[in-house]
Enzyme design. Structure first.
Site, mmCIF file in Angstrom:
data_model
loop_
_atom_site.group_PDB
_atom_site.id
_atom_site.type_symbol
_atom_site.label_atom_id
_atom_site.label_comp_id
_atom_site.label_asym_id
_atom_site.label_seq_id
_atom_site.Cartn_x
_atom_site.Cartn_y
_atom_site.Cartn_z
ATOM 1 N N GLU A 1 -1.583 -2.166 -0.637
ATOM 2 C CA GLU A 1 -0.418 -1.605 -1.329
ATOM 3 C C GLU A 1 -0.275 -2.186 -2.729
ATOM 4 O O GLU A 1 0.125 -1.497 -3.666
ATOM 5 C CB GLU A 1 0.842 -1.843 -0.493
ATOM 6 C CG GLU A 1 0.876 -1.053 0.823
ATOM 7 C CD GLU A 1 -0.002 -1.638 1.924
ATOM 8 O OE1 GLU A 1 -0.510 -2.763 1.757
ATOM 9 O OE2 GLU A 1 -0.193 -0.962 2.965
ATOM 10 N N GLN B 1 2.497 4.003 3.124
ATOM 11 C CA GLN B 1 2.505 4.709 4.414
ATOM 12 C C GLN B 1 3.814 4.531 5.193
ATOM 13 O O GLN B 1 4.304 5.474 5.819
ATOM 14 C CB GLN B 1 1.307 4.267 5.252
ATOM 15 C CG GLN B 1 0.905 5.255 6.311
ATOM 16 C CD GLN B 1 -0.483 4.940 6.862
ATOM 17 O OE1 GLN B 1 -0.650 4.049 7.677
ATOM 18 N NE2 GLN B 1 -1.481 5.663 6.400
ATOM 19 N N PHE B 2 4.358 3.343 5.170
ATOM 20 C CA PHE B 2 5.697 3.071 5.726
ATOM 21 C C PHE B 2 6.398 2.127 4.753
ATOM 22 O O PHE B 2 5.757 1.229 4.202
ATOM 23 C CB PHE B 2 5.592 2.378 7.092
ATOM 24 C CG PHE B 2 5.151 3.278 8.208
ATOM 25 C CD1 PHE B 2 6.092 3.930 9.007
ATOM 26 C CD2 PHE B 2 3.810 3.491 8.465
ATOM 27 C CE1 PHE B 2 5.684 4.769 10.040
ATOM 28 C CE2 PHE B 2 3.397 4.328 9.500
ATOM 29 C CZ PHE B 2 4.330 4.967 10.289
ATOM 30 N N ALA B 3 7.703 2.296 4.598
ATOM 31 C CA ALA B 3 8.448 1.432 3.673
ATOM 32 C C ALA B 3 8.301 -0.031 4.069
ATOM 33 O O ALA B 3 8.364 -0.921 3.223
ATOM 34 C CB ALA B 3 9.924 1.830 3.655
ATOM 35 N N ASP B 4 8.095 -0.285 5.358
ATOM 36 C CA ASP B 4 7.887 -1.648 5.855
ATOM 37 C C ASP B 4 6.660 -2.294 5.223
ATOM 38 O O ASP B 4 6.487 -3.512 5.323
ATOM 39 C CB ASP B 4 7.693 -1.617 7.367
ATOM 40 C CG ASP B 4 8.676 -0.696 8.072
ATOM 41 O OD1 ASP B 4 9.435 -1.173 8.898
ATOM 42 O OD2 ASP B 4 8.685 0.519 7.783
ATOM 43 N N TYR B 5 5.785 -1.487 4.630
ATOM 44 C CA TYR B 5 4.537 -2.022 4.073
ATOM 45 C C TYR B 5 4.541 -2.014 2.555
ATOM 46 O O TYR B 5 3.501 -2.114 1.912
ATOM 47 C CB TYR B 5 3.339 -1.240 4.627
ATOM 48 C CG TYR B 5 3.322 -1.239 6.139
ATOM 49 C CD1 TYR B 5 3.688 -2.381 6.853
ATOM 50 C CD2 TYR B 5 2.985 -0.108 6.861
ATOM 51 C CE1 TYR B 5 3.714 -2.390 8.242
ATOM 52 C CE2 TYR B 5 2.991 -0.115 8.248
ATOM 53 C CZ TYR B 5 3.364 -1.260 8.931
ATOM 54 O OH TYR B 5 3.386 -1.258 10.303
ATOM 55 N N ILE B 6 5.722 -1.919 1.989
ATOM 56 C CA ILE B 6 5.803 -1.903 0.531
ATOM 57 C C ILE B 6 5.730 -3.317 -0.047
ATOM 58 O O ILE B 6 5.391 -3.509 -1.212
ATOM 59 C CB ILE B 6 7.101 -1.186 0.080
ATOM 60 C CG1 ILE B 6 6.968 -0.686 -1.355
ATOM 61 C CG2 ILE B 6 8.329 -2.080 0.263
ATOM 62 C CD1 ILE B 6 8.016 0.334 -1.752
ATOM 63 N N PRO C 1 3.639 -5.915 0.118
ATOM 64 C CA PRO C 1 2.464 -6.420 -0.599
ATOM 65 C C PRO C 1 2.384 -5.886 -2.035
ATOM 66 O O PRO C 1 1.695 -6.463 -2.864
ATOM 67 C CB PRO C 1 1.278 -5.908 0.246
ATOM 68 C CG PRO C 1 1.834 -5.691 1.609
ATOM 69 C CD PRO C 1 3.259 -5.238 1.378
ATOM 70 N N HIS D 1 8.072 -0.366 11.623
ATOM 71 C CA HIS D 1 7.959 1.036 11.215
ATOM 72 C C HIS D 1 9.348 1.671 11.123
ATOM 73 O O HIS D 1 9.506 2.857 11.384
ATOM 74 C CB HIS D 1 7.120 1.852 12.208
ATOM 75 C CG HIS D 1 5.710 1.389 12.355
ATOM 76 N ND1 HIS D 1 5.356 0.351 13.176
ATOM 77 C CD2 HIS D 1 4.561 1.821 11.780
ATOM 78 C CE1 HIS D 1 4.035 0.171 13.100
ATOM 79 N NE2 HIS D 1 3.541 1.040 12.271
HETATM 80 C C1 LIG Z 1 0.449 -3.600 5.324
HETATM 81 C C2 LIG Z 1 0.147 -2.395 6.154
HETATM 82 N N1 LIG Z 1 -0.254 -1.247 5.563
HETATM 83 C C3 LIG Z 1 -0.493 -0.151 6.294
HETATM 84 C C4 LIG Z 1 -0.348 -0.159 7.659
HETATM 85 C C5 LIG Z 1 -0.591 1.119 8.493
HETATM 86 N N2 LIG Z 1 -1.838 1.011 9.281
HETATM 87 C C6 LIG Z 1 -1.830 0.566 10.545
HETATM 88 S S1 LIG Z 1 -3.367 0.436 11.201
HETATM 89 C C7 LIG Z 1 -4.090 1.004 9.771
HETATM 90 C C8 LIG Z 1 -5.586 1.117 9.687
HETATM 91 C C9 LIG Z 1 -6.273 -0.210 9.844
HETATM 92 O O1 LIG Z 1 -7.649 -0.022 9.935
HETATM 93 P P1 LIG Z 1 -8.648 -1.215 10.232
HETATM 94 O O2 LIG Z 1 -8.199 -2.433 9.516
HETATM 95 O O3 LIG Z 1 -10.017 -0.765 9.946
HETATM 96 O O4 LIG Z 1 -8.474 -1.555 11.779
HETATM 97 P P2 LIG Z 1 -8.866 -0.663 13.031
HETATM 98 O O5 LIG Z 1 -7.687 0.198 13.325
HETATM 99 O O6 LIG Z 1 -10.090 0.094 12.703
HETATM 100 O O7 LIG Z 1 -9.103 -1.619 14.148
HETATM 101 C C10 LIG Z 1 -3.108 1.300 8.822
HETATM 102 C C11 LIG Z 1 -3.381 1.834 7.477
HETATM 103 C C12 LIG Z 1 0.080 -1.371 8.238
HETATM 104 N N3 LIG Z 1 0.246 -1.495 9.571
HETATM 105 N N4 LIG Z 1 0.303 -2.464 7.483
#
Ligand SMILES: Cc1ncc(C[n+]2csc(CCOP(=O)(O)OP(=O)(O)O)c2C)c(N)n1
Ligand SMILES: Cc1ncc(C[n+]2csc(CCOP(=O)(O)OP(=O)(O)O)c2C)c(N)n1
Ligand SMILES: [Mg+2]
Ligand SMILES: [Mg+2]
Lengths: 338, 414, 338, 414
Positions: free
Chosen positions: C60, C82-87, C89, C129
């Site tokens: 992010e 993707q979610f405000a909770d992840y803003i 970073p 989330h």
């Molecule tokens: C900081 C943050 N950003 C975005 C997300 C949403 N999200 C959850 S899982 C994921 C994909 C992660 O992929 P990867 O690290 O390759 O792990 P895998 O699911 O393949 O095991 C995302 C984008 C999150 N949980 N946390």
């Protein structure tokens, strides 16, 4: 009793805790060999060793994250962020991790991390060495937020913070490091040795978080404030000849609602003051809370005194700073109203 | 000058309707990669970040210097743990489909990662897992019912209803809490390891991150702090090729292996066949010994495949070919270890079927127990008062007041 | 007029802007080929190309930083978190850079970045989330903060945000994506097609930032709210038979103080409601401001309705959510008072 | 197992009172390092991240494949720009000591970095400098008085009094704004370059970061995004060995060069003698051509030395030996280029003295003009009203109100 300025008081707090508790470690940028850009950790690495007082990479996010891991492994890290303006790269680790760990694990894991950071303006630091971001953290459940206004409190509160099993954000108003400050930059600087709160015991003591200090009792109105503004507000009220009750909050989370409300119920008038920007600053929470609790006692709308809603500009430091003129306007408004 | 730069967009090998194409995966033959001394300097062994350490060949034979020579019982135990992980995953996936739990994430196809790695570590080593490492709980002997109670957010949920399903933790088992925020655990593991080193203890830390999540800043923080303080930690990138819908190229995997980030920071980086139980075990053991003897941290890239959907909220048919896992060149970790054991004469199809049946029953029995402690919307429930605990160690006055208010709201509704 | 849910309305806004303005680009995790985890950008990459709709690494902080650089180079990036909770970073790049660039360069550089992010609870998302962090950003001078409550506003406001030369944080209450929600999860879901604000023109139009919407005029009291709580609060007031004036702020920065104060001066009573945690939430600023401006008109203390000051717990989603029961208590308090 | 890991603390070669020790700096002889084709793949040229590209030898002779064969006028211009940078720095340092400006940061000893790099780029290329890159302004012809007005926060300050001294920017010169927050500009430069690639323009971006600041997350973001999208950007790490009091080992430089981070991400990484004008020029030209022709980004580590204090607020005598710069093995960039030109017969001590005097006068004349536009606490001042502008494009009502309030405060004080 020994005289200390705020830097010496903070240094003493850390020295004592490093000595008393082998799990205490300090970490931060330039804090080790050099003793910190404000010299707050001077001599501590030499005395306690390179494994207790760590110089770190310039990565605030990494510092907080590592501190959390260390906290989980039984240490009690005290992390310095060199300026509060630089805490934001560590924001995610503070908000999503440090503040949430105890909750999400139902108390099974926690990290007793203290984050110390100098804040506030008045030292010609411009927009990136003058910020007061404490209000943001008061909206984050799971962290305590504190700001001392004098050497005595600084030492006692820092020890209390280090001993606290909850994470504490410990803001140090850097304009007060060397002496109290009434808001007038043209007056000669006053050292802490002239002030009763510059008398600081050498040994261990604590000042509990969550207990406000009535720095001046009074009946005309209540001034709720903290940090640098404690002195500015008190001076403005004194200059106006007002019998103001001045409350130094010392900690914002937990907040000493009782002391605030008892006072406002007595005086019926209230001014809230901080150096941080006004809009959605911690002053808003104070006003909201006071009007909820003391509405029927209020004889005038609560006034806020704060920094303008702009960044802190290098060239207009004193036009920006909420000095006595700004406080006076608010005091007048609250006294004349009704 | 005529050539102009154009924004490069990483290439995805195949989209729905196209034939899976795994030609981009660099493979080394089983047994081909040298095994350096555990005290080798990171800068002298950078070939490990390029090659692919493999022990099992296509016939299930174990070859080369990384062969860990585990005894048969260990191998059988590994097979059992992996199979249990898979059976557990399948069952939990079904309960989610039935509406019993709100959400689930399987580790189908990558069971060797968690199982072999946890087995290669000591019980006192601290694990900082990601959400797809359920296998580490299984290796460490976590009662399944405990995991299920977390999934159900029920009265025995170790998280007291506060976390999404799969965000387990286990103090007694030295398994740290999983965060919904990606990557945050990676530098925390380094901090934990730094503390172990400060205290002079010989426990090490290990953490796992998805290749997609390695894009987060915390991945960098972890490598940097591990390098600077030579922390006793194993940092694992599980490269299962996908991050929800996003191909690993978008995390930088197109230009260079994820293991190669290690040498960039002066950390040993090693790329391993993540579906080869023996190779994963051997590499982890090597890295653990490095860490424990003060030779520094290791970054391991486990090359594997996310055979299932990202989670129960995801449908991979929207972004990749349906039959992709069948064509995945590194196969299925369970099938490969099974083949090896059969080849050794220490396993058979019958024993495998019997084990499957036994584990199905085990899971079913645990589920039966778990639901007696409540389900999200049925049966015994946690007291909502708990919502206010553990925000702080002591309940502060404002939360006491809010708890009162909540009680009044609930009383009014009832 | 076409019917759209909020997702379709947002998609339409982006489609139109991609078509009208070649400098508009979208970027974010899973937004390209896949069309976003909530499908908000579905079909846009196919239509506008891989160089206009970018899948990004999961970083992010990197997304915001790259968007700033692109903005400085003449593009108009719309970044999805993707979610405000992840803003968080990306917090440093938002606060220290995006919000400050125009100021620190005296207007010479700026980055017209829009950050879209789904927020709020009610979808069983648990503590990571479900967050509503908008209040934090309202304390950061230099960014605009908006949150629509319906498809019509969502489309018009998103277009206005993209066209705005100031950075905009655009929060999308995800519980409202598919239909209005009165706070009762047990009632059958209501689609937007049953609601007048589900009628959304196909073409270009804007709904300006900084203008609140009186969604229901009334005389008994004023409810100031935004996002999901617009519907919950209105339903609670209706259930009590109150003639409430319900104001949907739509944007918090800039804030439509006039509409709020005109209403409170008329009704003399006010409830402020949001889903975010209460302490130092945006509600505090609203209360502070209203009591400053309308003190002499107030017949009762302003009440706040908000999420509890805890993380959003998975198992207690509906005990946490500020539903009609919580609103009702506040409405009663404010009506019975005096 | 007896060996236990202990927390490693990076070693500082010498502290005050000790003899400077630069044995840790890996050197290559001038002319010794090969110059690969600009289209070489990053993975095939990782030797560049380990070696040290040098052109000028100790006698001032230019050697080897990286010799850029610049014409004499270019060399003389480079010398002039470096000398002007130094004269300007010295003078501004003194004005700070006299209390005329609040703060200053010199680039003493590292002038070749900004000057040679800016000269090797085109005017349309966008620069994202750090606070120690004043030289890029000088190369691009910025009137000194403009820089001085910024330092003075006076009525002609391009920042309108809002930034600390040295935080310049210049739209017309394609020089981006310097931030007080370290490292933030690095990924922004990548975003700028991505936009250039999206638009199909052939401008590239370049950014500079201190080796200490490379620890920040944004360093990682920059490398990652540059790698994924193959952005046309040059990312420069100025390794001047110190970050305030902190030695480069604490940023990870002990285990591996900073240039080596590049190959870890699949980016070309190249280590260059930062005090060798010719080498810096050549390497930058090579990287620029790579970027401009779509061959991807380059990470350049410029090995140099922060000869002066960190800033006017710092006293390096507290943490490092006093005579360290005299022993620095890569010498002084100005002395070295001067020596080269003298060797070519194109320069002399007299011309050098004359140039110095000319530049001193130039700086003095500019200063004389600058102060007529005001000083921080004297002479004409900016209107404080300006504080409220540019927070947003239009002044919102709440700031209008606050501006009124401020005017009233000021009126009261007067
Ligand atoms: C900081 C943050 N950003 C975005 C997300 C949403 N999200 C959850 S899982 C994921 C994909 C992660 O992929 P990867 O690290 O390759 O792990 P895998 O699911 O393949 O095991 C995302 C984008 C999150 N949980 N946390
Ligand atoms: C985010 C952030 N953290 C900390 C600081 C304080 N700080 C200013 S300069 C500096 C040292 C930077 O060193 P380096 O990157 O090596 O650059 P150099 O000064 O050597 O040119 C530090 C820690 C800052 N400005 N921003
Ligand atoms: Mg993945
Ligand atoms: Mg440096």
């Amino acid at each position: 009793m020994p005289q200390m300025n705020m830097i010496q008081a903070l240094n003493s707090a850390m020295d004592i805790m490093l000595t008393r508790d082998p799990s205490v470690v300090l970490m931060g940028e330039d804090i080790g060999y050099f003793g910190g850009v404000f010299r707050t950790t001077e001599g501590l690495q030499r005395k306690h060793g390179e494994h207790r007082v760590l110089d770190t990479p310039i990565a605030e996010g990494g510092i907080i994250a590592a501190a959390i891991g260390m906290g989980v492994n039984g240490l009690r890290p005290v992390a310095e962020i060199q300026f509060a303006d630089y805490i934001y790269p560590g924001f995610d680790q503070i908000v999503s991790e440090l503040a949430r760990l105890r909750f999400r694990t139902a108390g099974d894991f926690f990290a007793p991390v203290t984050i110390r950071t100098p804040c506030g303006g008045g030292i010609r630091g411009g927009q990136t060495h003058s910020q007061s971001p404490e209000g943001i953290f008061t909206h984050v459940c799971g962290v305590k937020v504190a700001m001392p206004s004098n050497p005595y409190d600084a030492k006692g509160m820092l020890i209390a913070s280090i001993e606290d099993d909850d994470p504490v954000l410990f803001f140090e108003p850097k304009r007060l490091y060397n002496g109290p400050f009434d808001g007038d930059p043209n007056k000669p600087a006053v050292p802490w040795s002239t002030h009763p709160k510059g008398e600081v015991p050498d040994g261990y003591y604590t000042v509990p978080l969550g207990k406000a200090d009535i720095v001046r009792p009074g009946n005309d109105l209540t001034i709720v404030t903290y940090g640098t503004m404690t002195f500015v507000a008190a001076a403005a009220a004194a200059a106006m000849g007002l019998d103001a009750e001045v409350i130094d909050l010392r900690s914002m989370v937990p907040l000493d609602v009782d002391t605030i409300c008892t006072s406002v119920k007595k005086t019926g008038r209230c001014v809230v003051a901080h150096e941080a920007t006004r809009f959605s600053g911690f002053g808003a929470e104070l006003v909201a809370l006071i009007q909820e609790e003391c509405f029927w006692n209020l004889e005038a709308p609560i006034q806020r005194v704060a920094g303008w809603d702009t960044p802190y500009p290098h060239a207009f430091e004193w036009e920006y700073f909420p000095g006595q003129a700004r406080v006076t306007t608010a005091l007048k408004a609250v006294m004349e109203s009704a | 000058m005529n050539r102009r730069s154009r924004l490069h967009v990483p290439r995805v090998p195949a989209r729905p309707g196209e034939a899976p194409d795994f030609s981009y995966v660099d493979l080394s033959p089983a047994g081909a990669v040298a095994r350096p001394d555990v005290n080798a300097r990171a800068r002298d062994i950078s070939f490990l970040a390029v090659e692919l350490v493999r022990v099992l060949d296509d016939n299930g034979e174990a070859l080369g210097p990384w062969h860990p020579h585990l005894d048969v019982h260990e191998l059988q135990l590994g097979l059992r743990h992996m199979l249990l992980t898979r059976v557990f995953d399948d069952r939990m996936q079904r309960t989610q489909r039935q509406g019993r739990i709100s959400f689930y994430m399987r580790s189908l196809g990558e069971e060797a990662v968690s199982v072999a790695q946890a087995m290669a570590l000591r019980p006192g080593d601290m694990l900082f897992p990601s959400y797809r490492n359920q296998g580490v709980n299984i290796v460490r002997g976590r009662p399944l019912v405990d995991l299920m109670c977390q999934l159900l957010s029920n009265t025995r949920d170790m998280c007291k209803g506060r976390q999404l399903p799969v965000m387990y933790h286990w103090v007694a088992g030295n398994i740290f809490s999983i965060s919904g925020n990606l990557a945050t655990q990676f530098p925390q593991a380094v901090g934990w390891a730094m503390a172990a080193a400060i205290k002079g203890e010989d426990h090490i830390a290990a953490s796992w991150i998805g290749e997609g999540s390695s894009a987060e800043a915390d991945f960098h923080h972890a490598l940097l702090f591990a390098s600077v303080y030579q922390a006793p930690v194993i940092l694992n990138v599980v490269n299962n090729q996908w991050a929800i819908s996003t191909f690993q190229g978008f995390a930088g995997g197109e230009q260079r292996s994820f293991a190669a980030r290690g040498p960039g920071y002066g950390i040993a980086g090693i790329r391993v066949d993540g579906n080869d139980f023996l190779a994963v075990y051997a590499v982890t053991q090597w890295a653990a010994e490095r860490a424990r003897t003060g030779a520094g941290p290791t970054l391991i890239e486990l090359v594997t495949y996310r055979a299932s959907a990202h989670s129960t909220s995801d449908d991979p048919a929207r972004y990749r070919p349906k039959d992709d896992f069948d064509r995945w060149p590194l196969g299925d970790p369970i099938a490969r270890l099974k083949q090896h054991l059969i080849r050794l004469g220490e396993w058979s199809e019958q024993r495998h079927l019997a084990l499957s049946a036994e584990l199905e029953e085990l899971v079913a029995a645990n589920w039966k127990e778990a639901v007696t402690y409540g389900m999200l919307n049925e049966g015994p429930r946690l007291n909502p008062d708990l919502m206010f605990d553990d925000v702080f160690k002591e309940l502060p006055p404002h939360l006491q007041r809010q708890r009162e208010q909540m009680r009044a709201e609930i009383a009014k509704k009832d």
